[in-house]
Design an enzyme around this catalytic site. Structure first.
Site, short mmCIF file in Angstrom:
data_model
loop_
_atom_site.label_atom_id
_atom_site.label_comp_id
_atom_site.label_asym_id
_atom_site.label_seq_id
_atom_site.Cartn_x
_atom_site.Cartn_y
_atom_site.Cartn_z
N HIS A 1 38.98 8.52 -27.69
CA HIS A 1 38.71 8.60 -26.25
C HIS A 1 37.86 7.44 -25.78
O HIS A 1 37.31 6.67 -26.57
CB HIS A 1 38.04 9.93 -25.90
CG HIS A 1 36.69 10.12 -26.54
ND1 HIS A 1 35.54 9.54 -26.06
CD2 HIS A 1 36.32 10.84 -27.63
CE1 HIS A 1 34.52 9.89 -26.82
NE2 HIS A 1 34.97 10.68 -27.80
N CYS B 1 34.35 11.90 -33.10
CA CYS B 1 35.45 11.21 -32.44
C CYS B 1 35.37 9.69 -32.64
O CYS B 1 34.35 9.16 -33.05
CB CYS B 1 35.44 11.51 -30.95
SG CYS B 1 35.76 13.24 -30.57
#
Length: 188
Positions: free
Chosen positions: A148, A164
């Site tokens: 992301h 992440c």
């Protein structure tokens, strides 16, 4: 007794100059330590070392060099992006996965473990400028693991995420546009 004409500002300037003069020989004699920068030290990757075929393309997220490597389906488009990576090895999930969903303007729901580590985190955050997932997100087969964007550009090139892989917003937008759902991903 006469009043001194030294002001607070001139004392600070004089003091800094004197300190610099006194400290200069000591600094010159001290070996310099390596400087850690907020940038990735990219290592070359070859998709053939990790995948049997390109299929619809491939992404390798190298957590050591903090870089994401992208190849399109026929291998003619190769791109490297600087990333943020998980803060610790315990938070790092490694192995093969794939992109299962993509979202512009993702919302964020911190996991129970994230909220345990940082009780000040909200239970939910809508899309927007304060959202830690940035402007675009690509979801992996592993729950709560994503590639992301981020609005906090200080995180790129650092061990700063809760698991992440983060990219600058303009770079995740670029990657998002060229990455199909189903693309194979390897986190090293």
């Amino acid at each position: 007794m006469s009043k001194s004409n030294i002001t607070r500002r001139s004392a600070l300037i004089l003091g800094a100059g004197a300190l610099g003069t006194l400290a200069a020989p000591a600094i010159a004699a001290t070996p310099l330590a390596p400087v850690r920068r907020n940038a990735s030290s990219f290592k070359t990757q070859a998709w053939q070392d990790h995948f049997q075929t390109l299929g619809s393309g491939a992404i390798i997220c190298d957590t050591d060099s903090r870089a994401l490597h992208y190849w399109n389906a026929d291998g003619t488009d190769y791109r490297v992006f600087p990333t943020s990576v998980p803060m610790t090895d315990e938070l790092t999930r490694r192995g093969y996965t794939k992109i299962v969903r993509k979202k512009v303007g993702p919302t964020w729901t911190p996991t129970a473990n994230m909220r345990k580590r940082d009780p000040s985190l909200p239970a939910f955050m809508p899309a927007g400028a304060d959202n830690p997932l940035g402007t675009h997100a690509m979801y992996l087969t592993w729950p709560a693991y994503l590639i992301h964007g981020t609005h906090d550009t200080r995180k790129i090139g650092r061990r700063s995420s809760s698991g992440c892989i983060g990219l600058y917003n303009q770079m995740i937008e670029e990657l998002y546009d060229i990455t199909p759902v189903g693309m194979q991903v390897l986190i090293l």
